[in-house]
Design a protein around this motif. Sequence first.
Motif, PDB file in Angstrom:
ATOM      1  N   LEU A   1       6.668   9.391   9.630  1.00  0.00           N
ATOM      2  CA  LEU A   1       7.050   8.442   8.599  1.00  0.00           C
ATOM      3  C   LEU A   1       7.307   9.181   7.290  1.00  0.00           C
ATOM      4  N   SER A   2       8.170   8.613   6.474  1.00  0.00           N
ATOM      5  CA  SER A   2       8.468   9.186   5.158  1.00  0.00           C
ATOM      6  C   SER A   2       7.836   8.311   4.090  1.00  0.00           C
ATOM      7  N   PRO A   3       6.859   8.827   3.357  1.00  0.00           N
ATOM      8  CA  PRO A   3       6.177   7.996   2.363  1.00  0.00           C
ATOM      9  C   PRO A   3       7.050   7.699   1.154  1.00  0.00           C
ATOM     10  N   GLN A   4       6.735   6.589   0.510  1.00  0.00           N
ATOM     11  CA  GLN A   4       7.383   6.211  -0.736  1.00  0.00           C
ATOM     12  C   GLN A   4       6.737   6.988  -1.870  1.00  0.00           C
ATOM     13  N   GLN A   5       7.543   7.473  -2.791  1.00  0.00           N
ATOM     14  CA  GLN A   5       7.049   8.255  -3.918  1.00  0.00           C
ATOM     15  C   GLN A   5       6.916   7.364  -5.147  1.00  0.00           C
ATOM     16  N   LEU A   6       5.721   7.348  -5.743  1.00  0.00           N
ATOM     17  CA  LEU A   6       5.459   6.566  -6.942  1.00  0.00           C
ATOM     18  C   LEU A   6       5.194   7.498  -8.112  1.00  0.00           C
ATOM     19  N   ASN A   7       5.781   7.178  -9.254  1.00  0.00           N
ATOM     20  CA  ASN A   7       5.487   7.938 -10.465  1.00  0.00           C
ATOM     21  C   ASN A   7       4.117   7.533 -10.995  1.00  0.00           C
ATOM     22  N   LEU A   8       3.300   8.520 -11.332  1.00  0.00           N
ATOM     23  CA  LEU A   8       1.986   8.281 -11.918  1.00  0.00           C
ATOM     24  C   LEU A   8       2.038   8.678 -13.391  1.00  0.00           C
ATOM     25  N   VAL A   9       1.941   7.696 -14.256  1.00  0.00           N
ATOM     26  CA  VAL A   9       1.994   7.938 -15.695  1.00  0.00           C
ATOM     27  C   VAL A   9       0.555   8.033 -16.195  1.00  0.00           C
TER      28      VAL A   9
ATOM     29  N   ALA B   1      -9.710   3.952   4.829  1.00  0.00           N
ATOM     30  CA  ALA B   1      -9.207   2.610   4.520  1.00  0.00           C
ATOM     31  C   ALA B   1      -9.139   1.802   5.803  1.00  0.00           C
ATOM     32  N   GLU B   2      -9.562   0.547   5.731  1.00  0.00           N
ATOM     33  CA  GLU B   2      -9.453  -0.308   6.906  1.00  0.00           C
ATOM     34  C   GLU B   2      -7.992  -0.711   7.089  1.00  0.00           C
ATOM     35  N   PHE B   3      -7.584  -0.885   8.347  1.00  0.00           N
ATOM     36  CA  PHE B   3      -6.212  -1.293   8.639  1.00  0.00           C
ATOM     37  C   PHE B   3      -6.270  -2.637   9.371  1.00  0.00           C
ATOM     38  N   GLY B   4      -6.428  -3.694   8.568  1.00  0.00           N
ATOM     39  CA  GLY B   4      -6.597  -5.024   9.134  1.00  0.00           C
ATOM     40  C   GLY B   4      -7.811  -5.039  10.051  1.00  0.00           C
ATOM     41  N   ASP B   5      -7.663  -5.683  11.211  1.00  0.00           N
ATOM     42  CA  ASP B   5      -8.746  -5.682  12.194  1.00  0.00           C
ATOM     43  C   ASP B   5      -8.481  -4.688  13.317  1.00  0.00           C
ATOM     44  N   GLN B   6      -7.500  -3.801  13.115  1.00  0.00           N
ATOM     45  CA  GLN B   6      -7.151  -2.829  14.146  1.00  0.00           C
ATOM     46  C   GLN B   6      -8.039  -1.591  14.121  1.00  0.00           C
ATOM     47  N   GLY B   7      -8.565  -1.252  12.963  1.00  0.00           N
ATOM     48  CA  GLY B   7      -9.377  -0.045  12.854  1.00  0.00           C
ATOM     49  C   GLY B   7      -9.294   0.544  11.465  1.00  0.00           C
ATOM     50  N   PHE B   8      -9.350   1.867  11.385  1.00  0.00           N
ATOM     51  CA  PHE B   8      -9.409   2.567  10.105  1.00  0.00           C
ATOM     52  C   PHE B   8      -8.407   3.714  10.064  1.00  0.00           C
ATOM     53  N   LEU B   9      -7.909   3.972   8.876  1.00  0.00           N
ATOM     54  CA  LEU B   9      -7.104   5.160   8.602  1.00  0.00           C
ATOM     55  C   LEU B   9      -7.984   6.166   7.880  1.00  0.00           C
ATOM     56  N   LEU B  10      -7.893   7.428   8.287  1.00  0.00           N
ATOM     57  CA  LEU B  10      -8.649   8.501   7.660  1.00  0.00           C
ATOM     58  C   LEU B  10      -7.691   9.584   7.199  1.00  0.00           C
ATOM     59  N   ALA B  11      -7.953  10.125   6.019  1.00  0.00           N
ATOM     60  CA  ALA B  11      -7.150  11.226   5.493  1.00  0.00           C
ATOM     61  C   ALA B  11      -8.070  12.404   5.225  1.00  0.00           C
ATOM     62  N   GLY B  12      -7.586  13.605   5.545  1.00  0.00           N
ATOM     63  CA  GLY B  12      -8.415  14.786   5.333  1.00  0.00           C
ATOM     64  C   GLY B  12      -7.613  16.057   5.427  1.00  0.00           C
ATOM     65  N   ASN B  13      -8.327  17.159   5.618  1.00  0.00           N
ATOM     66  CA  ASN B  13      -7.694  18.470   5.692  1.00  0.00           C
ATOM     67  C   ASN B  13      -8.239  19.243   6.890  1.00  0.00           C
ATOM     68  N   GLN B  14      -7.351  19.915   7.564  1.00  0.00           N
ATOM     69  CA  GLN B  14      -7.695  20.876   8.613  1.00  0.00           C
ATOM     70  C   GLN B  14      -6.480  21.785   8.779  1.00  0.00           C
ATOM     71  N   SER B  15      -6.469  22.862   8.019  1.00  0.00           N
ATOM     72  CA  SER B  15      -5.292  23.740   7.960  1.00  0.00           C
ATOM     73  C   SER B  15      -4.063  22.940   7.547  1.00  0.00           C
ATOM     74  N   GLY B  16      -4.226  22.047   6.603  1.00  0.00           N
ATOM     75  CA  GLY B  16      -3.163  21.173   6.140  1.00  0.00           C
ATOM     76  C   GLY B  16      -3.650  19.735   6.114  1.00  0.00           C
TER      77      GLY B  16
ATOM     78  N   LEU C   1       2.106   9.674  -6.820  1.00  0.00           N
ATOM     79  CA  LEU C   1       1.338   9.180  -5.697  1.00  0.00           C
ATOM     80  C   LEU C   1       2.320   8.916  -4.571  1.00  0.00           C
ATOM     81  N   PHE C   2       1.810   8.890  -3.340  1.00  0.00           N
ATOM     82  CA  PHE C   2       2.665   8.627  -2.191  1.00  0.00           C
ATOM     83  C   PHE C   2       2.056   7.509  -1.367  1.00  0.00           C
ATOM     84  N   ALA C   3       2.900   6.621  -0.873  1.00  0.00           N
ATOM     85  CA  ALA C   3       2.420   5.421  -0.194  1.00  0.00           C
ATOM     86  C   ALA C   3       3.151   5.210   1.125  1.00  0.00           C
ATOM     87  N   LEU C   4       2.400   4.713   2.111  1.00  0.00           N
ATOM     88  CA  LEU C   4       2.955   4.269   3.383  1.00  0.00           C
ATOM     89  C   LEU C   4       2.669   2.780   3.517  1.00  0.00           C
ATOM     90  N   SER C   5       3.674   1.992   3.829  1.00  0.00           N
ATOM     91  CA  SER C   5       3.482   0.548   3.912  1.00  0.00           C
ATOM     92  C   SER C   5       2.881   0.154   5.256  1.00  0.00           C
TER      93      SER C   5
END
Length: 273
Positions: free
Chosen positions: A31-39, A246-261, A11-15
């Motif tokens: 940004l460079s995400p942190q890499q987590l091992n998924l067991v 995912a909500e980002f505090g009271d600032q708004g929302f983060l969205l993840a998706g695909n569009q040619s990547g 899994l990959f995480a951004l703080s």
Amino acid sequence: PSFLNDGRSYLFALSRSELAPLLNGDVPGPLSPQQLNLVDASVTAQIPGFFGYQAVEVIGEQVYLLAQGSLNNSPRSYLVSGSLSAELTSLTLDPGKLVELPAQPVNASRPYRSLLANADTLVALPELAGLNTNSAPLALRYDLGLSALGSLPLTGIEYPLSDVSHPDSNGRFWALNRWLPGEPGGLAGLDPLALLYGEGVTHQVFDQVERLAAFQVTPGGVVLAASAPVQLELSARGPRDWQGLAEFGDQGFLLAGNQSGVILAFLGSIEEN
């Protein structure tokens, strides 16, 4: 999670501490995400035709995921839990905490896609909940030990639901409600939400649907809130397949998706009307 093809899952995480200054314009990207091992090998071995994970909820050090498999060309959804390491470098899934979700009574051909943590209860929502695809949709309830607590009726909504935000203290949350031409769940005309609140400028031009719809968890069911959907400005480059919210505090929302990547987007705070 095994897409690196090295025999392991990640899994990959951004703080938040990294994201905040980027969104505020104080630091440049990327940004460079942190890499987590998924067991998870002992869990995926129990899932016929394991395909991947559709949703995640984090409660303290416990993590809950919706996994998807396939049996006889029919999707199967599973709820599984695991724990984060103290140093946040790995997530280990518990092979003894795996339950299969019963298929929707009307439409068994599509999986569950969203997972909601409301108080001390987990709620799984189906991908399709529209009148033309699932006329009696249900939201399945589980306790944090993954014991079934029954179901709640889910107010029907056209177009697939792909993810949800964390609910507020009143059980109110937002859902990613999107549709790409050619997918199941399309309509010949306008859907009830568009008829009630109207369509944005770009939604009148393009066929795809990209919006957030407000819901409310009540003792009698999961219902649509009396709020206009948030319609994203559609891109002339083509549809964006939004999969994560995912909500980002009271600032708004983060969205993840695909569009040619893979893309990660930020949606500022919502002013309701």
